[in-house]
Design a protein around this motif. Structure first.
Motif, PDB file in Angstrom:
ATOM      1  N   GLU A  59       0.894  -1.221   0.195  1.00 23.36           N
ATOM      2  CA  GLU A  59      -0.103  -0.102  -0.054  1.00 23.36           C
ATOM      3  C   GLU A  59       0.853   1.302   0.106  1.00 23.36           C
ATOM      4  OE1 GLU A  59      -3.703  -2.013   2.487  1.00 23.36           O
ATOM      5  OE2 GLU A  59      -2.518  -0.747   3.408  1.00 23.36           O
ATOM      6  N   LEU A  60       1.871   1.311   0.945  1.00 25.14           N
ATOM      7  CA  LEU A  60       2.816   2.507   0.842  1.00 25.14           C
ATOM      8  C   LEU A  60       3.502   2.713  -0.504  1.00 25.14           C
ATOM      9  CD1 LEU A  60       4.113   1.985   4.577  1.00 25.14           C
ATOM     10  CD2 LEU A  60       2.757   3.869   3.672  1.00 25.14           C
ATOM     11  N   ILE A  61       3.979   1.680  -1.201  1.00 24.78           N
ATOM     12  CA  ILE A  61       4.551   1.639  -2.474  1.00 24.78           C
ATOM     13  C   ILE A  61       3.448   2.103  -3.458  1.00 24.78           C
ATOM     14  CG2 ILE A  61       5.389   0.336  -4.312  1.00 24.78           C
ATOM     15  CD1 ILE A  61       7.082  -1.091  -2.265  1.00 24.78           C
ATOM     16  N   GLY A  62       2.229   1.866  -3.295  1.00 23.78           N
ATOM     17  CA  GLY A  62       1.287   2.196  -4.060  1.00 23.78           C
ATOM     18  C   GLY A  62       0.985   4.039  -3.905  1.00 23.78           C
ATOM     19  N   LEU A  63       1.226   4.403  -2.793  1.00 21.37           N
ATOM     20  CA  LEU A  63       1.222   5.823  -2.242  1.00 21.37           C
ATOM     21  C   LEU A  63       2.182   6.663  -3.089  1.00 21.37           C
ATOM     22  CD1 LEU A  63      -0.158   5.926   1.063  1.00 21.37           C
ATOM     23  CD2 LEU A  63      -1.136   6.084  -0.881  1.00 21.37           C
ATOM     24  N   TRP A  64       3.606   5.568  -3.153  1.00 23.70           N
ATOM     25  CA  TRP A  64       4.823   6.307  -3.565  1.00 23.70           C
ATOM     26  C   TRP A  64       4.532   6.411  -5.090  1.00 23.70           C
ATOM     27  CZ3 TRP A  64       8.255   4.584  -7.425  1.00 23.70           C
ATOM     28  CH2 TRP A  64       9.676   5.160  -7.253  1.00 23.70           C
ATOM     29  N   CYS A  65       3.701   5.648  -5.748  1.00 27.24           N
ATOM     30  CA  CYS A  65       3.785   5.546  -7.231  1.00 27.24           C
ATOM     31  C   CYS A  65       2.638   6.835  -7.541  1.00 27.24           C
ATOM     32  CB  CYS A  65       2.841   4.211  -7.741  1.00 27.24           C
ATOM     33  SG  CYS A  65       3.840   2.697  -7.544  1.00 27.24           S
ATOM     34  N   MET A  91       1.488  -6.487  -6.103  1.00 24.09           N
ATOM     35  CA  MET A  91       0.915  -5.767  -7.204  1.00 24.09           C
ATOM     36  C   MET A  91      -0.741  -5.534  -6.936  1.00 24.09           C
ATOM     37  SD  MET A  91       0.625  -3.976  -9.991  1.00 24.09           S
ATOM     38  CE  MET A  91       2.143  -4.321 -10.912  1.00 24.09           C
ATOM     39  N   LEU A  92      -1.259  -6.524  -6.112  1.00 23.59           N
ATOM     40  CA  LEU A  92      -2.573  -6.533  -5.738  1.00 23.59           C
ATOM     41  C   LEU A  92      -2.816  -4.971  -4.474  1.00 23.59           C
ATOM     42  CD1 LEU A  92      -3.915 -10.019  -5.670  1.00 23.59           C
ATOM     43  CD2 LEU A  92      -4.989  -7.984  -7.006  1.00 23.59           C
ATOM     44  N   ASP A  93      -1.786  -5.205  -3.647  1.00 27.83           N
ATOM     45  CA  ASP A  93      -1.865  -4.122  -2.502  1.00 27.83           C
ATOM     46  C   ASP A  93      -1.649  -2.770  -3.149  1.00 27.83           C
ATOM     47  OD1 ASP A  93      -2.426  -5.959  -0.683  1.00 27.83           O
ATOM     48  OD2 ASP A  93      -0.224  -6.235  -0.096  1.00 27.83           O
ATOM     49  N   VAL A  94      -0.647  -2.670  -4.276  1.00 28.72           N
ATOM     50  CA  VAL A  94      -0.441  -1.384  -4.751  1.00 28.72           C
ATOM     51  C   VAL A  94      -1.703  -0.940  -5.682  1.00 28.72           C
ATOM     52  CG1 VAL A  94       0.842  -0.285  -6.992  1.00 28.72           C
ATOM     53  CG2 VAL A  94       2.044  -1.822  -5.323  1.00 28.72           C
ATOM     54  N   LEU A  95      -2.279  -1.874  -6.450  1.00 33.01           N
ATOM     55  CA  LEU A  95      -3.601  -1.303  -6.999  1.00 33.01           C
ATOM     56  C   LEU A  95      -4.726  -0.926  -6.263  1.00 33.01           C
ATOM     57  CD1 LEU A  95      -3.680  -4.134  -9.810  1.00 33.01           C
ATOM     58  CD2 LEU A  95      -3.050  -1.699 -10.002  1.00 33.01           C
ATOM     59  N   ALA A  97      -3.950   0.620  -3.284  1.00 34.01           N
ATOM     60  CA  ALA A  97      -3.833   1.962  -2.825  1.00 34.01           C
ATOM     61  C   ALA A  97      -4.050   3.037  -4.037  1.00 34.01           C
ATOM     62  CB  ALA A  97      -2.267   2.248  -2.609  1.00 34.01           C
ATOM     63  N   LEU A  98      -3.976   2.479  -5.460  1.00 31.63           N
ATOM     64  CA  LEU A  98      -3.808   3.381  -6.748  1.00 31.63           C
ATOM     65  C   LEU A  98      -5.645   3.971  -6.826  1.00 31.63           C
ATOM     66  CD1 LEU A  98      -1.652   2.044  -9.179  1.00 31.63           C
ATOM     67  CD2 LEU A  98      -1.103   3.671  -7.569  1.00 31.63           C
ATOM     68  N   ARG A  99      -6.369   3.181  -6.120  1.00 32.49           N
ATOM     69  CA  ARG A  99      -7.814   3.524  -6.228  1.00 32.49           C
ATOM     70  C   ARG A  99      -7.890   5.047  -5.676  1.00 32.49           C
ATOM     71  NH1 ARG A  99     -10.965  -1.199  -3.203  1.00 32.49           N
ATOM     72  NH2 ARG A  99      -9.912  -2.899  -4.428  1.00 32.49           N
ATOM     73  N   ALA A 101      -6.386   7.272  -6.469  1.00 32.37           N
ATOM     74  CA  ALA A 101      -5.913   8.358  -7.762  1.00 32.37           C
ATOM     75  C   ALA A 101      -6.790   7.593  -8.906  1.00 32.37           C
ATOM     76  CB  ALA A 101      -4.401   8.534  -7.986  1.00 32.37           C
ATOM     77  N   PRO A 102      -7.996   8.021  -8.992  1.00 34.52           N
ATOM     78  CA  PRO A 102      -8.919   7.245 -10.255  1.00 34.52           C
ATOM     79  C   PRO A 102      -8.293   7.673 -11.632  1.00 34.52           C
ATOM     80  CG  PRO A 102     -10.152   8.244  -8.653  1.00 34.52           C
ATOM     81  CD  PRO A 102      -8.927   8.462  -8.255  1.00 34.52           C
ATOM     82  N   ASP A 103      -7.581   8.938 -11.649  1.00 29.59           N
ATOM     83  CA  ASP A 103      -7.005   9.364 -13.009  1.00 29.59           C
ATOM     84  C   ASP A 103      -5.877   8.420 -13.315  1.00 29.59           C
ATOM     85  OD1 ASP A 103      -9.140  11.181 -13.091  1.00 29.59           O
ATOM     86  OD2 ASP A 103      -7.948  12.743 -12.737  1.00 29.59           O
ATOM     87  N   LEU A 104      -5.283   8.090 -12.102  1.00 22.59           N
ATOM     88  CA  LEU A 104      -3.826   7.464 -12.597  1.00 22.59           C
ATOM     89  C   LEU A 104      -4.293   5.886 -13.016  1.00 22.59           C
ATOM     90  CD1 LEU A 104      -0.832   6.776  -9.960  1.00 22.59           C
ATOM     91  CD2 LEU A 104      -1.480   5.234 -11.744  1.00 22.59           C
ATOM     92  N   LEU A 105      -5.367   5.272 -12.236  1.00 22.82           N
ATOM     93  CA  LEU A 105      -5.883   3.939 -12.428  1.00 22.82           C
ATOM     94  C   LEU A 105      -6.483   3.869 -13.911  1.00 22.82           C
ATOM     95  CD1 LEU A 105      -7.524   2.191  -9.704  1.00 22.82           C
ATOM     96  CD2 LEU A 105      -5.622   1.517 -10.706  1.00 22.82           C
ATOM     97  N   ALA A 106      -7.381   5.049 -14.428  1.00 20.22           N
ATOM     98  CA  ALA A 106      -7.861   5.019 -15.753  1.00 20.22           C
ATOM     99  C   ALA A 106      -6.957   4.833 -16.960  1.00 20.22           C
ATOM    100  CB  ALA A 106      -8.977   6.328 -15.629  1.00 20.22           C
TER     101      ALA A 106
END
Ligand code: SAH
Length: 358
Positions: A59-65, A91-95, A97-99, A101-106
């Motif tokens: 999750e923290l690596i997701g926030l880093w992304c 990857m599942l934990d990163v993804l 966290a990326l929720r 930032a919906p624009d990033l995920l999209a």
């Protein structure tokens, strides 16, 4: 014929082999190599990695992304590459966290670089609902977007060579056959002088051209596309000597020659060499301890928030936090190498790189 017998036959026919050749066979032999045939990650398996210790890691690596994406100017498309994704937990934990930032995920393209067929199958199953591409080597990643590259505990399973200081010079450590026909370590009869720094007799020097090549490939991609990357592993932060080869099975150490293909075989990441290889490909770099990195990203606050929400889990979370960041656990032995493109500000957790800042 078993891998062990095939290796013996090969040595009988062609002579002793380098440690790098031996590691590659043990890890990737198509029939019996550890990653090709029986990788077992997790508490019930052979070894536990940081993402398997706690969801906080990914999750923290997701926030880093997200922070890197923002400092790139929130590009509409971003390519997230993970090398050696294991059982896809990170990857599942990163993804998840990326929720935030919906624009990033999209606009996210996800590429997994995986050499192991059984692990790729596990990843494909767990990531069914995400658009993911798989390739076998980092050089096969094709994108026209900025990139973020992540690799946790991958450098350590790349092949390395060992050289031992003798009275006559540096001799390569080779895998050969002993008098009883068992696999045994020996030294090349042709020592070399002058290549390596002075050291006392018996010192072991490890070199991993494959680790350097991975760093060059990651850095090349980041330099060309813009972006950043994290290479996380146990290893040394200063040049030094020592034999770090180990075989792990069921969380126990075995002799590296005991059972080719049955155990995971690893060697410390050589971060000074890895960072030099990355810099030579035109990126900025930093290196911090894993504990320091995770604390800079806010792991203490994250653990506290999770404990407040679930007091029944507080003791478990405190244990996970200590395991990931404690000096006697993963906090200091594990290090995080950061790579980022010139012109980009230092990503969270790293100081500006005084040597290579553009
Ligand atoms: N990153 C995961 C798994 C670490 S185990 C985690 O932290 O849990 C090492 C991973 O690297 C496995 O997925 C393994 O199959 C992969 N791997 C090993 N050698 C590789 C190579 N040469 N190229 C790409 N991936 C490799």
């Amino acid at each position: 014929m078993s891998l062990k017998d095939r290796l013996k036959a090969q040595i009988q026919a062609f002579g002793p082999m380098s440690l790098g050749q031996y590691m590659t066979a043990c890890l990737h032999d198509p029939a019996e190599g550890y990653y090709a045939s029986r990788p077992r990650l997790g508490a019930e398996g052979d070894f536990v990695t940081a993402p398997l210790v706690s969801q906080m890691f990914g999750e923290l690596i997701g926030l880093w992304c997200i922070a890197v994406w923002e400092s790139l100017g929130r590009p509409a498309r971003l390519c997230l590459v993970e090398i050696g994704p294991g059982d896809a937990t990170l990857m599942l934990d990163v993804l998840r966290a990326l929720r935030l930032a919906p624009d990033l995920l999209a606009g996210l393209q996800i590429v997994m670089v995986e050499a192991s067929t059984p692990l790729r199958a596990i990843q494909q199953d767990k990531l069914k609902s995400h658009p993911v591409q798989w390739v076998s080597q980092i050089g096969q990643v094709k994108t026209d977007s900025p990139v973020i590259v992540i690799a946790n505990e991958v450098l350590d399973c790349l092949p390395a060579r060992q050289f031992v200081r003798t009275e006559a010079g540096w001799s390569e450590r080779l895998v050969g056959l002993g008098p009883d026909d068992a696999l045994t370590f020996g030294l090349s009869p042709r020592p070399v002088e002058g290549l390596f720094p002075p050291a006392s007799v018996g010192s072991v020097l490890e070199l991993s051209p494959a680790q350097d090549a991975l760093a060059s490939d990651v850095a090349g991609l980041i330099a060309t596309q813009g972006g950043a990357g994290l290479l996380i592993d146990y290893g040394r932060s200063d040049p030094g000597f020592g034999d770090t080869l180990q075989a792990l099975g069921g969380h126990k150490k075995f002799g590296p020659l005991d059972a080719p293909g049955e155990h995971d075989l690893t060697i410390h990441a050589d971060f000074p060499s890895v960072l030099t290889a990355a810099k030579d490909c035109g990126v900025q770099t930093g290196l911090v301890d894993q504990g320091q990195f995770l604390r800079a990203l806010g792991i203490d606050q994250r653990a506290q928030a999770l404990s407040q929400a679930r007091p029944d889990q507080a003791a478990k979370l405190a244990h996970q936090l200590e395991r990931l960041t404690g000096a006697a656990q993963m906090g200091e032995l594990f290090k995080v190498a950061g790579l980022w493109s010139k012109g980009l500000q230092a990503p969270p957790g790293f100081d500006p790189d005084p040597e290579t800042a553009a």
